[in-house]
Motif scaffolding. Structure first.
Motif, short mmCIF file in Angstrom:
data_model
loop_
_atom_site.label_atom_id
_atom_site.label_comp_id
_atom_site.label_asym_id
_atom_site.label_seq_id
_atom_site.Cartn_x
_atom_site.Cartn_y
_atom_site.Cartn_z
N HIS A 1 37.49 -75.50 11.26
CA HIS A 1 38.55 -75.33 10.27
C HIS A 1 38.84 -73.85 10.04
O HIS A 1 38.23 -73.22 9.19
CB HIS A 1 38.17 -76.02 8.95
CG HIS A 1 37.85 -77.46 9.12
ND1 HIS A 1 38.80 -78.40 9.39
CD2 HIS A 1 36.67 -78.12 9.08
CE1 HIS A 1 38.23 -79.59 9.50
NE2 HIS A 1 36.93 -79.45 9.32
N ALA A 2 39.78 -73.35 10.81
CA ALA A 2 40.16 -71.95 10.65
C ALA A 2 41.17 -71.83 9.52
O ALA A 2 41.97 -72.73 9.33
CB ALA A 2 40.75 -71.41 11.95
N PRO A 3 41.19 -70.79 8.77
CA PRO A 3 40.18 -69.74 8.77
C PRO A 3 38.92 -70.21 8.03
O PRO A 3 38.99 -71.03 7.13
CB PRO A 3 40.85 -68.62 8.00
CG PRO A 3 41.78 -69.31 7.06
CD PRO A 3 42.24 -70.55 7.79
N PHE A 4 37.80 -69.70 8.45
CA PHE A 4 36.54 -70.05 7.80
C PHE A 4 35.86 -68.79 7.28
O PHE A 4 36.19 -67.68 7.68
CB PHE A 4 35.62 -70.83 8.74
CG PHE A 4 35.37 -70.16 10.06
CD1 PHE A 4 34.36 -69.23 10.19
CD2 PHE A 4 36.15 -70.46 11.16
CE1 PHE A 4 34.12 -68.61 11.41
CE2 PHE A 4 35.93 -69.84 12.38
CZ PHE A 4 34.91 -68.91 12.50
N ASP A 5 34.94 -69.00 6.39
CA ASP A 5 34.22 -67.91 5.72
C ASP A 5 33.20 -67.30 6.68
O ASP A 5 32.20 -67.93 7.01
CB ASP A 5 33.55 -68.46 4.47
CG ASP A 5 32.88 -67.38 3.63
OD1 ASP A 5 32.80 -66.23 4.08
OD2 ASP A 5 32.46 -67.72 2.50
N GLN A 6 33.48 -66.10 7.15
CA GLN A 6 32.59 -65.42 8.10
C GLN A 6 31.22 -65.16 7.50
O GLN A 6 30.20 -65.29 8.19
CB GLN A 6 33.21 -64.09 8.55
CG GLN A 6 34.39 -64.24 9.47
CD GLN A 6 33.99 -64.73 10.85
OE1 GLN A 6 32.87 -64.49 11.32
NE2 GLN A 6 34.90 -65.41 11.52
N LEU A 7 31.18 -64.81 6.23
CA LEU A 7 29.90 -64.53 5.58
C LEU A 7 29.05 -65.79 5.54
O LEU A 7 27.85 -65.75 5.82
CB LEU A 7 30.12 -63.99 4.17
CG LEU A 7 28.87 -63.60 3.39
CD1 LEU A 7 28.06 -62.55 4.15
CD2 LEU A 7 29.24 -63.10 2.01
N GLN A 8 29.66 -66.92 5.21
CA GLN A 8 28.93 -68.19 5.19
C GLN A 8 28.41 -68.51 6.59
O GLN A 8 27.27 -68.96 6.75
CB GLN A 8 29.82 -69.31 4.68
CG GLN A 8 29.09 -70.63 4.58
CD GLN A 8 30.00 -71.76 4.11
OE1 GLN A 8 31.22 -71.63 4.10
NE2 GLN A 8 29.39 -72.86 3.73
N LEU A 9 29.22 -68.28 7.61
CA LEU A 9 28.81 -68.55 8.99
C LEU A 9 27.60 -67.69 9.37
O LEU A 9 26.64 -68.19 9.96
CB LEU A 9 29.97 -68.29 9.94
CG LEU A 9 29.68 -68.53 11.41
CD1 LEU A 9 29.39 -70.00 11.67
CD2 LEU A 9 30.86 -68.07 12.26
N VAL A 10 27.64 -66.43 9.02
CA VAL A 10 26.52 -65.52 9.32
C VAL A 10 25.26 -65.99 8.62
O VAL A 10 24.17 -66.01 9.21
CB VAL A 10 26.87 -64.07 8.94
CG1 VAL A 10 25.65 -63.17 8.99
CG2 VAL A 10 27.97 -63.53 9.84
N ARG A 11 25.39 -66.40 7.37
CA ARG A 11 24.21 -66.88 6.62
C ARG A 11 23.63 -68.15 7.24
O ARG A 11 22.41 -68.30 7.35
CB ARG A 11 24.59 -67.13 5.17
CG ARG A 11 24.79 -65.86 4.39
CD ARG A 11 25.20 -66.13 2.97
NE ARG A 11 25.32 -64.88 2.23
CZ ARG A 11 26.04 -64.74 1.15
NH1 ARG A 11 26.71 -65.77 0.66
NH2 ARG A 11 26.11 -63.58 0.53
N LEU A 12 24.50 -69.06 7.66
CA LEU A 12 24.03 -70.29 8.30
C LEU A 12 23.33 -70.00 9.62
O LEU A 12 22.28 -70.58 9.92
CB LEU A 12 25.20 -71.26 8.52
CG LEU A 12 25.80 -71.88 7.27
CD1 LEU A 12 27.09 -72.62 7.62
CD2 LEU A 12 24.81 -72.82 6.60
N LYS A 13 23.89 -69.10 10.40
CA LYS A 13 23.27 -68.75 11.68
C LYS A 13 21.93 -68.06 11.47
O LYS A 13 20.98 -68.27 12.22
CB LYS A 13 24.21 -67.87 12.51
CG LYS A 13 25.36 -68.66 13.09
CD LYS A 13 26.21 -67.80 14.00
CE LYS A 13 27.29 -68.62 14.68
NZ LYS A 13 28.06 -67.82 15.64
N LYS A 14 21.84 -67.25 10.42
CA LYS A 14 20.58 -66.57 10.11
C LYS A 14 19.53 -67.60 9.70
O LYS A 14 18.37 -67.53 10.13
CB LYS A 14 20.79 -65.55 9.00
CG LYS A 14 19.60 -64.69 8.73
CD LYS A 14 19.92 -63.58 7.75
CE LYS A 14 18.72 -62.70 7.54
NZ LYS A 14 19.03 -61.57 6.67
N LYS A 15 19.94 -68.58 8.90
CA LYS A 15 19.00 -69.62 8.49
C LYS A 15 18.56 -70.44 9.71
O LYS A 15 17.39 -70.80 9.83
CB LYS A 15 19.65 -70.53 7.44
CG LYS A 15 18.70 -71.61 6.98
CD LYS A 15 19.22 -72.42 5.85
CE LYS A 15 18.17 -73.46 5.50
NZ LYS A 15 18.47 -74.19 4.31
#
Length: 68
Positions: free
Chosen positions: A33-47
């Protein structure tokens, strides 16, 4: 390592694997679903990476030591 602690490690590992797979699904849905929250994506990938690290630690505890 007694039977109970080994069993608990295996159960913890399976739980982490499931959580890791679930994280894949969440990340994929977010990116659909663009646009998406880049910060949320980074946090999810980090987790997700932290989950993988924990899985590796548990797997290494389950493997017997090999003398090379």
């Amino acid at each position: 390592m007694n039977g109970n602690s080994r069993k608990e490690l295996i159960e913890d590992l399976e739980r982490l694997k499931q959580e890791h797979r679930d994280m894949d699904d969440v990340i994929a849905r977010l990116q659909e679903h663009a646009p998406f929250d880049q910060l949320q994506l980074v946090r999810l990938k980090k987790k997700k990476l932290m989950l993988k690290d924990n899985m590796n630690k548990l797997e290494s505890r389950l493997l017997p030591d090999i003398i090379a």
